[in-house]
Design a protein around this motif. Sequence first.
Motif, PDB file in Angstrom:
ATOM      1  N   LYS A 119       0.874  -1.321  -0.082  1.00  0.00           N
ATOM      2  CA  LYS A 119      -0.019   0.122   0.178  1.00  0.00           C
ATOM      3  C   LYS A 119       0.982   1.365  -0.070  1.00  0.00           C
ATOM      4  O   LYS A 119       1.085   1.864   1.166  1.00  0.00           O
ATOM      5  N   PRO A 120       1.511   1.579  -1.009  1.00  0.00           N
ATOM      6  CA  PRO A 120       2.674   2.377  -1.175  1.00  0.00           C
ATOM      7  C   PRO A 120       2.346   3.901  -0.547  1.00  0.00           C
ATOM      8  O   PRO A 120       2.848   4.351   0.337  1.00  0.00           O
ATOM      9  N   ASP A 121       1.261   4.304  -0.938  1.00  0.00           N
ATOM     10  CA  ASP A 121       0.919   5.818  -0.710  1.00  0.00           C
ATOM     11  C   ASP A 121       0.490   5.892   0.711  1.00  0.00           C
ATOM     12  O   ASP A 121       1.028   6.611   1.617  1.00  0.00           O
ATOM     13  N   PHE A 122      -0.359   5.121   1.457  1.00  0.00           N
ATOM     14  CA  PHE A 122      -0.741   5.081   2.638  1.00  0.00           C
ATOM     15  C   PHE A 122       0.316   4.843   3.713  1.00  0.00           C
ATOM     16  O   PHE A 122       0.571   5.672   4.489  1.00  0.00           O
ATOM     17  N   ASP A 123       1.243   3.735   3.137  1.00  0.00           N
ATOM     18  CA  ASP A 123       2.278   3.393   4.160  1.00  0.00           C
ATOM     19  C   ASP A 123       3.462   4.744   4.131  1.00  0.00           C
ATOM     20  O   ASP A 123       3.919   5.130   5.178  1.00  0.00           O
ATOM     21  N   PHE A 124       3.603   5.290   2.827  1.00  0.00           N
ATOM     22  CA  PHE A 124       4.410   6.430   2.969  1.00  0.00           C
ATOM     23  C   PHE A 124       4.074   7.494   3.593  1.00  0.00           C
ATOM     24  O   PHE A 124       5.074   8.033   4.226  1.00  0.00           O
ATOM     25  N   PHE A 125       2.788   8.119   3.448  1.00  0.00           N
ATOM     26  CA  PHE A 125       2.510   9.313   4.172  1.00  0.00           C
ATOM     27  C   PHE A 125       2.531   8.999   5.755  1.00  0.00           C
ATOM     28  O   PHE A 125       2.815   9.947   6.630  1.00  0.00           O
ATOM     29  N   LYS A 126       1.975   7.808   6.030  1.00  0.00           N
ATOM     30  CA  LYS A 126       2.121   7.571   7.797  1.00  0.00           C
ATOM     31  C   LYS A 126       3.409   7.441   8.151  1.00  0.00           C
ATOM     32  O   LYS A 126       3.767   8.109   9.192  1.00  0.00           O
ATOM     33  N   ALA A 127       4.302   6.923   7.533  1.00  0.00           N
ATOM     34  CA  ALA A 127       5.709   7.071   7.836  1.00  0.00           C
ATOM     35  C   ALA A 127       6.057   8.328   7.801  1.00  0.00           C
ATOM     36  O   ALA A 127       7.053   8.798   8.687  1.00  0.00           O
ATOM     37  N   TYR A 128       5.830   9.192   6.994  1.00  0.00           N
ATOM     38  CA  TYR A 128       6.313  10.675   6.870  1.00  0.00           C
ATOM     39  C   TYR A 128       5.616  11.247   8.151  1.00  0.00           C
ATOM     40  O   TYR A 128       6.492  12.076   9.095  1.00  0.00           O
ATOM     41  N   GLN A 129       4.509  11.133   8.665  1.00  0.00           N
ATOM     42  CA  GLN A 129       4.150  11.698   9.969  1.00  0.00           C
ATOM     43  C   GLN A 129       4.757  11.354  11.139  1.00  0.00           C
ATOM     44  O   GLN A 129       4.867  11.940  11.793  1.00  0.00           O
ATOM     45  N   LYS A 130       4.988   9.919  10.868  1.00  0.00           N
ATOM     46  CA  LYS A 130       5.518   9.403  12.281  1.00  0.00           C
ATOM     47  C   LYS A 130       7.060   9.897  12.420  1.00  0.00           C
ATOM     48  O   LYS A 130       7.472  10.294  13.480  1.00  0.00           O
ATOM     49  N   TYR A 131       7.659  10.152  11.009  1.00  0.00           N
ATOM     50  CA  TYR A 131       9.126  10.544  11.126  1.00  0.00           C
ATOM     51  C   TYR A 131       9.063  12.118  11.654  1.00  0.00           C
ATOM     52  O   TYR A 131      10.151  12.441  12.251  1.00  0.00           O
ATOM     53  N   ARG A 132       8.212  12.896  11.358  1.00  0.00           N
ATOM     54  CA  ARG A 132       8.000  14.227  11.634  1.00  0.00           C
ATOM     55  C   ARG A 132       7.930  14.587  13.139  1.00  0.00           C
ATOM     56  O   ARG A 132       8.326  15.245  13.840  1.00  0.00           O
ATOM     57  N   GLN A 133       7.038  13.367  13.617  1.00  0.00           N
ATOM     58  CA  GLN A 133       6.719  13.411  15.081  1.00  0.00           C
ATOM     59  C   GLN A 133       8.163  13.197  15.984  1.00  0.00           C
ATOM     60  O   GLN A 133       8.297  13.772  16.891  1.00  0.00           O
ATOM     61  N   LEU A 134       8.666  12.337  15.346  1.00  0.00           N
ATOM     62  CA  LEU A 134      10.116  11.817  16.149  1.00  0.00           C
ATOM     63  C   LEU A 134      11.148  12.932  15.938  1.00  0.00           C
ATOM     64  O   LEU A 134      12.154  13.000  16.689  1.00  0.00           O
ATOM     65  N   HIS A 135      11.014  13.842  14.787  1.00  0.00           N
ATOM     66  CA  HIS A 135      12.100  14.692  14.734  1.00  0.00           C
ATOM     67  C   HIS A 135      11.508  15.972  14.155  1.00  0.00           C
ATOM     68  O   HIS A 135      11.924  16.423  12.937  1.00  0.00           O
ATOM     69  N   PRO A 136      10.698  16.701  15.064  1.00  0.00           N
ATOM     70  CA  PRO A 136       9.859  17.839  14.771  1.00  0.00           C
ATOM     71  C   PRO A 136      10.962  18.991  14.300  1.00  0.00           C
ATOM     72  O   PRO A 136      10.349  19.925  13.491  1.00  0.00           O
ATOM     73  N   ASP A 137      12.321  19.154  14.835  1.00  0.00           N
ATOM     74  CA  ASP A 137      12.824  20.137  14.571  1.00  0.00           C
ATOM     75  C   ASP A 137      13.736  20.029  12.883  1.00  0.00           C
ATOM     76  O   ASP A 137      14.414  20.983  12.683  1.00  0.00           O
ATOM     77  N   GLN A 138      13.549  18.975  12.472  1.00  0.00           N
ATOM     78  CA  GLN A 138      14.162  18.494  11.316  1.00  0.00           C
ATOM     79  C   GLN A 138      13.485  18.877   9.958  1.00  0.00           C
ATOM     80  O   GLN A 138      12.460  18.384   9.846  1.00  0.00           O
ATOM     81  N   PRO A 139      13.781  20.054   9.258  1.00  0.00           N
ATOM     82  CA  PRO A 139      13.068  20.473   8.150  1.00  0.00           C
ATOM     83  C   PRO A 139      12.931  19.212   7.227  1.00  0.00           C
ATOM     84  O   PRO A 139      14.079  19.117   6.511  1.00  0.00           O
ATOM     85  N   PHE A 140      11.865  18.683   6.873  1.00  0.00           N
ATOM     86  CA  PHE A 140      11.741  17.372   5.970  1.00  0.00           C
ATOM     87  C   PHE A 140      10.427  17.542   5.186  1.00  0.00           C
ATOM     88  O   PHE A 140       9.375  17.775   5.621  1.00  0.00           O
ATOM     89  N   TYR A 141      10.487  17.749   3.694  1.00  0.00           N
ATOM     90  CA  TYR A 141       9.577  18.111   2.794  1.00  0.00           C
ATOM     91  C   TYR A 141       9.349  16.952   1.952  1.00  0.00           C
ATOM     92  O   TYR A 141      10.368  16.028   1.785  1.00  0.00           O
ATOM     93  N   ILE A 142       8.166  16.971   1.358  1.00  0.00           N
ATOM     94  CA  ILE A 142       7.918  15.995   0.264  1.00  0.00           C
ATOM     95  C   ILE A 142       7.906  16.719  -0.998  1.00  0.00           C
ATOM     96  O   ILE A 142       6.931  17.781  -1.214  1.00  0.00           O
ATOM     97  N   LEU A 143       8.530  16.284  -2.028  1.00  0.00           N
ATOM     98  CA  LEU A 143       8.647  16.946  -3.328  1.00  0.00           C
ATOM     99  C   LEU A 143       7.075  16.901  -3.895  1.00  0.00           C
ATOM    100  O   LEU A 143       6.695  15.466  -3.624  1.00  0.00           O
ATOM    101  N   SER A 144       6.537  17.477  -4.657  1.00  0.00           N
ATOM    102  CA  SER A 144       5.316  17.253  -5.218  1.00  0.00           C
ATOM    103  C   SER A 144       5.251  16.143  -6.044  1.00  0.00           C
ATOM    104  O   SER A 144       6.032  16.383  -7.023  1.00  0.00           O
ATOM    105  N   PRO A 145       4.337  15.336  -6.424  1.00  0.00           N
ATOM    106  CA  PRO A 145       4.150  14.666  -7.491  1.00  0.00           C
ATOM    107  C   PRO A 145       4.379  15.377  -8.773  1.00  0.00           C
ATOM    108  O   PRO A 145       5.063  14.912  -9.887  1.00  0.00           O
ATOM    109  N   SER A 146       3.758  16.582  -9.033  1.00  0.00           N
ATOM    110  CA  SER A 146       4.043  17.423 -10.138  1.00  0.00           C
ATOM    111  C   SER A 146       5.339  17.739 -10.529  1.00  0.00           C
ATOM    112  O   SER A 146       5.675  17.680 -11.789  1.00  0.00           O
ATOM    113  N   TYR A 147       6.008  17.724  -9.519  1.00  0.00           N
ATOM    114  CA  TYR A 147       7.400  18.094  -9.680  1.00  0.00           C
ATOM    115  C   TYR A 147       8.271  16.971 -10.458  1.00  0.00           C
ATOM    116  O   TYR A 147       8.841  17.096 -11.361  1.00  0.00           O
ATOM    117  N   HIS A 148       7.918  15.841  -9.980  1.00  0.00           N
ATOM    118  CA  HIS A 148       8.407  14.708 -10.721  1.00  0.00           C
ATOM    119  C   HIS A 148       8.033  14.360 -12.115  1.00  0.00           C
ATOM    120  O   HIS A 148       8.830  14.429 -13.022  1.00  0.00           O
TER     121      HIS A 148
END
Length: 252
Positions: A119-148
């Motif tokens: 379930k690529p999208d679901f897992d990826f987005f959840k993983a992102y949220q979890k990572y952000r909670q663990l490292h809130p001070d680390q600026p971490f962005y997702i490049l837009s699909p349109s950019y790719h």
Amino acid sequence: SGERTQKEIMCALKKQVPLSVVKLGDGPFSGEEWERSFPSKSLEESLGPLRSCAVVTSAGALLNSGLGPEIDSHDAVLRFNSATTDGYSVDVGNKTTLRLVNSKLLVMADRCRPAWYKKPDFDFFKAYQKYRQLHPDQPFYILSPSYHWNLWDLIQDNTVLNLVFNPPSTGMQGIALMMNLCEKVNVYEFLPSHRKTSLCHYYEKHKAYCMYGGYHPLTFEKSLIKRLNQGTSDDVLTLGRVTLSGLSQITC
Ligand code: NCC
């Protein structure tokens, strides 16, 4: 496709591939959980103005290059995925300002989750949220699909053959990213030097000739970057270095 000039390609990159990260309110990204997930500063604000930048591919040919001090002398250094500098700083430096990772890696780093392909999208987005909670001070962005996909279109527009519809390599995305953020960009071992080797990554023993890419349109990305190179062919051969102008430096 017709042979476009260097300037025409640069202008197409500037106009047709605007740098864009996923923001609150885009697509499904709304609601309380997402409000806390995205960094509050923009990518440009987090980094500040950058004059010279280095993009360090993970290619095995970086071994024995001695490029570490040259790479570290840039204002900012971009690295990819799990490319480590530990034990390799003589050849790749040890400054890391930005790291661009593919979505597969973020999910694999989270060992509690099932494999990416289920379930690529679901897992990826959840993983992102979890990572952000663990490292809130680390600026971490997702490049837009349109950019790719805008970048894919640009590669296709400058390639005679019809490409398979797979996203550009993380390396190519990173080069275009730094062309948006920096006045000048040096890219190391994207175009192979005389050290060209079957070793896939400088930090692993695995051999696979991955410099041509399997899934990604890597061969075509490389010929496009060759056309944009402002450095000499000798720099490519001896240093594995390509020099690109930042997009802010050209008037279209
Ligand atoms: O190998 P990878 O990329 O992490 O390399 C980053 C970028 O450097 C350029 N490169 C790399 C090796 C080489 N010999 N020549 C090169 O020019 C490429 O531009 C490449 O994109 C990826 O693009 O995300 C990729 O990621 C790996 C893997 O997922 C990560 O390393 C995480 O372990 C992919 N490999 C596999 O899936 C097995 C690879 O295909 C592409």
